[in-house]
Write an enzyme that holds these catalytic residues in place. Sequence first.
Site, PDB file in Angstrom:
ATOM      1  N   GLU A 146       5.176  23.213-119.152  1.00 31.77           N
ATOM      2  CA  GLU A 146       6.002  24.151-119.138  1.00 31.77           C
ATOM      3  C   GLU A 146       6.251  24.673-120.494  1.00 31.77           C
ATOM      4  O   GLU A 146       6.972  23.917-121.315  1.00 31.77           O
ATOM      5  CB  GLU A 146       7.246  24.186-118.104  1.00 31.77           C
ATOM      6  CG  GLU A 146       7.897  25.494-117.916  1.00 31.77           C
ATOM      7  CD  GLU A 146       9.112  25.338-116.956  1.00 31.77           C
ATOM      8  OE1 GLU A 146       9.561  26.222-116.731  1.00 31.77           O
ATOM      9  OE2 GLU A 146       9.327  24.133-116.652  1.00 31.77           O
ATOM     10  N   GLU A 152      15.242  24.233-125.473  1.00 27.11           N
ATOM     11  CA  GLU A 152      15.026  23.149-124.513  1.00 27.11           C
ATOM     12  C   GLU A 152      13.866  22.255-124.996  1.00 27.11           C
ATOM     13  O   GLU A 152      13.456  21.343-124.197  1.00 27.11           O
ATOM     14  CB  GLU A 152      14.550  23.869-123.031  1.00 27.11           C
ATOM     15  CG  GLU A 152      16.089  24.547-122.424  1.00 27.11           C
ATOM     16  CD  GLU A 152      15.637  25.062-121.036  1.00 27.11           C
ATOM     17  OE1 GLU A 152      14.886  24.651-120.407  1.00 27.11           O
ATOM     18  OE2 GLU A 152      16.633  25.620-120.539  1.00 27.11           O
ATOM     19  N   ASP A 179       6.799  30.763-117.661  1.00 22.14           N
ATOM     20  CA  ASP A 179       7.971  31.067-117.094  1.00 22.14           C
ATOM     21  C   ASP A 179       8.530  32.334-117.544  1.00 22.14           C
ATOM     22  O   ASP A 179       8.804  32.551-118.726  1.00 22.14           O
ATOM     23  CB  ASP A 179       8.808  29.628-117.168  1.00 22.14           C
ATOM     24  CG  ASP A 179      10.396  30.063-116.516  1.00 22.14           C
ATOM     25  OD1 ASP A 179      10.803  31.062-116.597  1.00 22.14           O
ATOM     26  OD2 ASP A 179      10.700  29.008-115.904  1.00 22.14           O
ATOM     27  N   THR A 180       8.832  33.362-116.877  1.00 18.22           N
ATOM     28  CA  THR A 180       9.266  34.616-117.162  1.00 18.22           C
ATOM     29  C   THR A 180      10.635  34.546-117.989  1.00 18.22           C
ATOM     30  O   THR A 180      10.881  35.210-118.867  1.00 18.22           O
ATOM     31  CB  THR A 180       9.295  35.630-116.091  1.00 18.22           C
ATOM     32  OG1 THR A 180      10.101  35.300-114.919  1.00 18.22           O
ATOM     33  CG2 THR A 180       7.986  35.698-115.501  1.00 18.22           C
ATOM     34  N   TYR A 181      11.413  33.587-117.306  1.00 21.13           N
ATOM     35  CA  TYR A 181      12.941  33.367-117.946  1.00 21.13           C
ATOM     36  C   TYR A 181      12.806  33.032-119.213  1.00 21.13           C
ATOM     37  O   TYR A 181      13.360  33.590-120.252  1.00 21.13           O
ATOM     38  CB  TYR A 181      13.744  32.214-117.183  1.00 21.13           C
ATOM     39  CG  TYR A 181      15.015  31.857-118.066  1.00 21.13           C
ATOM     40  CD1 TYR A 181      16.085  32.620-118.068  1.00 21.13           C
ATOM     41  CD2 TYR A 181      14.828  30.859-118.641  1.00 21.13           C
ATOM     42  CE1 TYR A 181      17.167  32.377-118.607  1.00 21.13           C
ATOM     43  CE2 TYR A 181      16.027  30.199-119.545  1.00 21.13           C
ATOM     44  CZ  TYR A 181      17.181  30.910-119.179  1.00 21.13           C
ATOM     45  OH  TYR A 181      18.232  30.661-119.947  1.00 21.13           O
ATOM     46  N   HIS A 205       6.213  30.382-113.077  1.00 22.45           N
ATOM     47  CA  HIS A 205       7.698  30.157-112.744  1.00 22.45           C
ATOM     48  C   HIS A 205       8.278  31.709-112.810  1.00 22.45           C
ATOM     49  O   HIS A 205       7.960  32.468-113.798  1.00 22.45           O
ATOM     50  CB  HIS A 205       8.651  29.534-113.313  1.00 22.45           C
ATOM     51  CG  HIS A 205       8.857  28.042-113.054  1.00 22.45           C
ATOM     52  ND1 HIS A 205       9.527  27.223-113.703  1.00 22.45           N
ATOM     53  CD2 HIS A 205       8.390  27.637-111.750  1.00 22.45           C
ATOM     54  CE1 HIS A 205       9.479  25.900-112.827  1.00 22.45           C
ATOM     55  NE2 HIS A 205       8.809  26.227-111.837  1.00 22.45           N
ATOM     56  N   ARG A 211      18.957  34.301-114.656  1.00 19.27           N
ATOM     57  CA  ARG A 211      18.834  32.981-113.453  1.00 19.27           C
ATOM     58  C   ARG A 211      19.149  33.668-112.061  1.00 19.27           C
ATOM     59  O   ARG A 211      19.184  32.720-111.006  1.00 19.27           O
ATOM     60  CB  ARG A 211      19.466  31.969-113.758  1.00 19.27           C
ATOM     61  CG  ARG A 211      18.989  30.982-114.974  1.00 19.27           C
ATOM     62  CD  ARG A 211      17.655  30.671-114.833  1.00 19.27           C
ATOM     63  NE  ARG A 211      17.108  29.535-115.687  1.00 19.27           N
ATOM     64  CZ  ARG A 211      15.993  29.087-116.020  1.00 19.27           C
ATOM     65  NH1 ARG A 211      15.148  29.285-115.080  1.00 19.27           N
ATOM     66  NH2 ARG A 211      15.741  28.162-116.865  1.00 19.27           N
ATOM     67  N   GLU A 240      12.354  30.563-109.445  1.00 21.13           N
ATOM     68  CA  GLU A 240      13.313  29.362-109.805  1.00 21.13           C
ATOM     69  C   GLU A 240      14.655  30.090-109.986  1.00 21.13           C
ATOM     70  O   GLU A 240      14.771  31.082-110.914  1.00 21.13           O
ATOM     71  CB  GLU A 240      12.737  28.768-111.071  1.00 21.13           C
ATOM     72  CG  GLU A 240      13.439  27.536-111.562  1.00 21.13           C
ATOM     73  CD  GLU A 240      12.955  26.826-112.727  1.00 21.13           C
ATOM     74  OE1 GLU A 240      12.981  25.879-112.839  1.00 21.13           O
ATOM     75  OE2 GLU A 240      12.694  27.812-113.528  1.00 21.13           O
TER      76      GLU A 240
END
Length: 289
Positions: A146, A152, A179-181, A205, A211, A240
């Site tokens: 990911e 992170e 992951d689009t976020y 994701h 979120r 998510e």
Amino acid sequence: MQIGVHGLVFTGTFDEAGIRTAIEGTQRAGFDLLELPLMDPYAIDGALVGRILGDHGVAMTSSLGLDAAHDLSSEDAAVSRKGEALLERAIDVVAEAGGAHLCGVIYSAMQKYTAPATPAGRAASAAALARLGERAQQAGITLSLEVVNRYETNVMNTARGGLRFLEEIGHGNVHLHLDTYHMNIEESGMLEPVLDAGERLKYVHIGESHRGYLGTGSVDFGSFFRGLSRLGYDGPVVFESFSSAVVSESLSNTLGIWRNLWDDSDDLAAHANRFIRDQLRAVETIALH
């Protein structure tokens, strides 16, 4: 293509009761699969998970994020090896449960680093992932890394960075997970990274910028789903989202959930299922234009 949902939408605990809660919620909302977070792979009975999934007609993928004690990119060989052993167990659990995919931040600790990844740390992670890719391949499981934001991980924060790291790993069974976020934070757009990832994109994701409910933030989902369509992507697409109304206080703190944008798992999940399927259907119709 299978449309799925992350288990933390429904529960923060994954004992037998929690697993049933997550699987039943997944089925109720109309998703095809559950993404089961393996926060402690040693505590999960894969065979039990497989039986419950079978009872409900739900498929499964799994994910996890490593902590500092299991950091695959650590220059301390003992720490890196501990992370590799944890991921070996995770692969075994997914195989026991009948799953076919393990993804997430499985290449470094999921944390804020205070310096760039060192060449030695990257090399340690890459070497371990090559071995894990082989183990997973023998078990019929695909690994996907990911791509997350700078707060992170320090190994890769964009699709292109992920592709460079895949070259360092050098194993055909280790791929990318977008992951689009996180993309909304780090990428220059939502279309190009999907096309750049190409055939190495094996997991997706879907998460809003805050979120919460899809479509209420700043993510350009239209461009992202167009990218998937142009690519001919056919892998899992998984919603998510997190709320301390569901997960524990300690996990809320780890995930940075300082405010709750939802408190009804079923309503959130049903909305996300409709949103994703509507987006996919909309881009299908472009062929008629």
